[in-house]
Design a protein around this motif. Structure first.
Motif, PDB file in Angstrom:
ATOM      1  N   GLY A 275      11.562   0.145  -7.706  1.00 54.55           N
ATOM      2  CA  GLY A 275      11.396   0.047  -9.161  1.00 54.55           C
ATOM      3  C   GLY A 275      11.488   1.390  -9.857  1.00 54.55           C
ATOM      4  N   ALA A 276      10.917   2.426  -9.250  1.00 56.06           N
ATOM      5  CA  ALA A 276      10.998   3.758  -9.850  1.00 56.06           C
ATOM      6  C   ALA A 276      12.438   4.256  -9.878  1.00 56.06           C
ATOM      7  CB  ALA A 276      10.115   4.732  -9.076  1.00 56.06           C
ATOM      8  N   GLY A 277      13.169   4.023  -8.786  1.00 52.89           N
ATOM      9  CA  GLY A 277      14.577   4.397  -8.764  1.00 52.89           C
ATOM     10  C   GLY A 277      15.382   3.633  -9.801  1.00 52.89           C
ATOM     11  N   GLN A 278      15.043   2.375  -9.978  1.00 54.14           N
ATOM     12  CA  GLN A 278      15.745   1.555 -10.966  1.00 54.14           C
ATOM     13  C   GLN A 278      15.525   2.103 -12.377  1.00 54.14           C
ATOM     14  OE1 GLN A 278      15.023  -2.574 -10.295  1.00 54.14           O
ATOM     15  NE2 GLN A 278      16.157  -3.263 -12.077  1.00 54.14           N
ATOM     16  N   SER A 279      14.309   2.495 -12.681  1.00 54.37           N
ATOM     17  CA  SER A 279      14.025   3.072 -14.000  1.00 54.37           C
ATOM     18  C   SER A 279      14.795   4.367 -14.212  1.00 54.37           C
ATOM     19  CB  SER A 279      12.522   3.324 -14.143  1.00 54.37           C
ATOM     20  OG  SER A 279      11.801   2.114 -14.077  1.00 54.37           O
ATOM     21  N   ALA A 280      14.848   5.213 -13.170  1.00 53.49           N
ATOM     22  CA  ALA A 280      15.587   6.469 -13.279  1.00 53.49           C
ATOM     23  C   ALA A 280      17.080   6.219 -13.466  1.00 53.49           C
ATOM     24  CB  ALA A 280      15.351   7.320 -12.035  1.00 53.49           C
ATOM     25  N   GLY A 281      17.618   5.245 -12.734  1.00 51.43           N
ATOM     26  CA  GLY A 281      19.031   4.918 -12.880  1.00 51.43           C
ATOM     27  C   GLY A 281      19.356   4.408 -14.268  1.00 51.43           C
ATOM     28  N   SER A 282      18.491   3.564 -14.802  1.00 53.37           N
ATOM     29  CA  SER A 282      18.709   3.048 -16.156  1.00 53.37           C
ATOM     30  C   SER A 282      18.654   4.170 -17.190  1.00 53.37           C
ATOM     31  CB  SER A 282      17.663   1.976 -16.485  1.00 53.37           C
ATOM     32  OG  SER A 282      17.773   0.878 -15.608  1.00 53.37           O
TER      33      SER A 282
END
Length: 412
Positions: free
Chosen positions: A357-364
Motif C-alpha cells: 500500500g505504501a508503494g502504491q501511494s508513492a507510485g500514484s
C-alpha cells in the motif's frame, strides 16, 4: 531397485474442494464483502465531495488520506490481533469505521474541511484488518497444504476485483440515489461483511501461538529477511499505483474516458485469472525460485509498454503483469509465513499489506507529477517492477524461507 522420487508437478485440485471445505466460503465471501470499502469508499468520498462543492483537489486529498490511514495502521491492528484475538479487533474497528463513514454526509459543508478530514482519516485508521486476519486463519481452516495454497491464490487474486466492483457500485449508487447513499451503503457492507467473518467459529476461536524462548533466534532471522521482502514489495505497489494514474492520463490523451477504468480492470482481471491458474496445482521449484521467476515475468510484462502502444494494445498487455502479480504476492505470503514466529504472524501479514500500500501511494503520487510526460509515465511501472526484482536478487528472502522451512519445520 528403488525408484527415485518423482519431480513432476502434483495434479491439479479443484476450487470446488476448496470452497466446499468447512467455513472457507463464509470466510472468503465475508472478507471480500467487508473489504468492499477499500474500493467503494474512495469513489464515494470524492463523489460526495464534488456534490458539496469541495472540488477535485480536496476530494483527492481525502481519498489519499483514507488509503494511507488504512494501510499504515495495518501493522498495529495486526499486532493487536496477535495479542487479543481476531473478533476483539475486527468488530469494534468495523463499527467505528462504519459509523464514521455514515457520519460524513451529515458533516457536510457546515462542518468545514477540518471535520471532514478528521472523519475520513479516522475511518481509514479504524478499518478492520480483514485481509491479514484471513491469511492468519488459513492454516487452521485448511490443514492440507495444497488446499491452503489454492485458497491463498484464490484469495489474493480475488482482492483485485474489489477495485473493479467497488468503484462501479459506488458510482451506480451515487447516480441512482446520491453520493451520501453510496457512503452509507459502503459503511453497511463493510460492517456486515466483518460481522460474517468475526462471528465465524474459526475467527472466534483463533488465538495466536504464545511466544516461547525458542522463538527468539527465529524472530531475528525473520526480521532481517522480512525487511528485505517488504522493501522489495514497495516496488510492486509502486507499479500498481503508477498504473492507476497512467490509466487516467491515457484516457485524457486519447479522449476515451473509459480507459481510466478499463486499464485497471484488465490488470485486476489478469490478477484474478492468474490466481485461479496458479492455485490449481503445486508448481515445481522452491518458494525462492517461484518468487524470483514470477517477479521477473511481472517485470517482463511491463517492458512492451515502454514502446507506447495504443489503448487497445495496452489494455491487452496489462493482463500479463496482472496475472503474475498474484503469484508474486502469494509467494510473498508463503515466505512471510515461513520466516515469522506464529506469535507475530498477523502483524507480519499486516506489514506485507502495508508495504504494498505504501508503494502504491508513492507510485500514484509520482505518476501524478509526471502525468504530462507520457514516456516517463509509461516507465514508472517498469521501474517499480525492476526495483522489486533487484532487491529480491540481492537479498534472496525466499531462499532464507526455503532453507528455514527445510531445516526447522520439516517442509520439503
Amino acid at each position: 531397485m528403488p525408484q527415485p522420487p518423482s519431480t513432476s508437478p502434483a495434479p491439479r485440485i479443484t476450487y470446488g474442494a476448496v470452497l466446499g471445505s468447512p467455513h472457507v466460503a463464509r470466510l472468503l465471501g465475508g472478507t471480500l464483502t467487508g473489504r468492499l470499502p477499500a474500493g467503494m469508499a474512495p469513489a464515494s468520498i470524492i463523489l460526495w465531495t464534488l456534490t458539496t462543492g469541495g472540488g477535485f483537489a480536496f476530494g483527492g486529498l481525502l481519498c489519499a488520506l483514507y488509503g494511507l490511514a488504512s494501510g499504515l495502521s495495518q501493522p498495529l491492528k495486526g499486532r493487536l490481533m496477535d495479542r487479543y484475538g481476531q473478533s476483539t479487533v475486527h468488530l469494534p474497528a468495523a463499527l467505528f469505521s462504519s459509523v464514521l463513514l455514515t457520519a460524513l454526509p451529515f458533516a457536510g459543508p457546515p462542518g468545514g474541511p477540518a471535520l471532514t478530514t478528521a472523519l475520513v482519516t479516522a475511518a481509514g485508521l479504524t478499518a478492520p484488518p480483514l485481509e491479514a486476519g484471513l491469511r492468519a486463519l488459513w492454516p487452521s481452516v485448511l490443514p492440507n497444504p495444497r488446499l491452503r495454497h489454492a485458497a491463498l491464490a484464490l484469495d489474493t487474486g480475488a482482492q483485485g476485483l474489489l477495485y473493479i466492483v467497488g468503484p462501479l457500485l459506488a458510482a451506480a449508487l451515487a447516480s441512482a440515489y446520491s453520493p451520501a447513499a453510496a457512503l452509507v451503503t459502503t459503511a453497511v457492507l463493510g460492517l456486515a461483511g466483518t460481522v460474517v467473518v468475526a462471528t465465524a467459529p474459526p475467527s472466534r476461536r483463533w488465538r495466536p501461538v504464545p511466544a516461547t524462548g525458542s522463538d527468539i533466534p527465529e524472530r531475528r532471522l525473520g526480521e532481517r529477511s522480512l525487511v528485505a521482502l517488504f522493501v522489495a514489495l514497495l516496488g510492486t505497489g509502486f507499479a500498481i499505483g503508477a498504473l492507476n494514474v497512467w490509466a487516467v492520463a491515457m484516457a485524457a490523451r486519447f479522449s476515451a474516458e473509459i480507459l481510466s477504468g478499463l486499464l485497471p480492470a484488465a490488470f485486476s482481471a489478469g490478477s484474478f485469472l492468474g490466481g485461479l491458474v496458479y492455485g490449481r496445482r503445486a508448481w515445481p521449484g522452491s518458494t525462492d525460485r517461484q518468487l524470483l521467476f514470477s517477479s521477473a515475468v511481472f517485470l517482463a510484462g511491463w517492458l512492451p509498454l515502454l514502446a507506447g502502444p495504443g489503448p487497445h494494445a495496452t489494455t491487452a498487455m496489462v493482463v500479463l503483469p496482472g496475472a503474475f502479480l498474484t503469484v508474486v504476492v502469494t509467494c510473498a505470503y508463503a515466505v512471510t509465513d515461513a520466516l515469522t514466529p506464529a506469535a507475530r504472524r498477523s502483524e507480519a501479514y499486516a506489514w506485507l499489506i502495508c508495504s504494498i500500500g505504501a508503494g502504491q501511494s508513492a507510485g500514484s503520487a509520482l505518476a501524478g507529477r509526471l502525468a504530462e510526460h507520457p514516456l516517463a509515465l509509461a516507465a514508472l511501472p517498469t521501474a517499480g517492477a525492476t526495483f522489486t526484482l533487484a532487491v529480491l536478487l540481492l537479498t534472496r528472502p525466499g531462499q532464507s524461507a526455503f532453507h528455514y522451512g527445510r531445516n526447522h519445520r520439516g517442509h520439503p
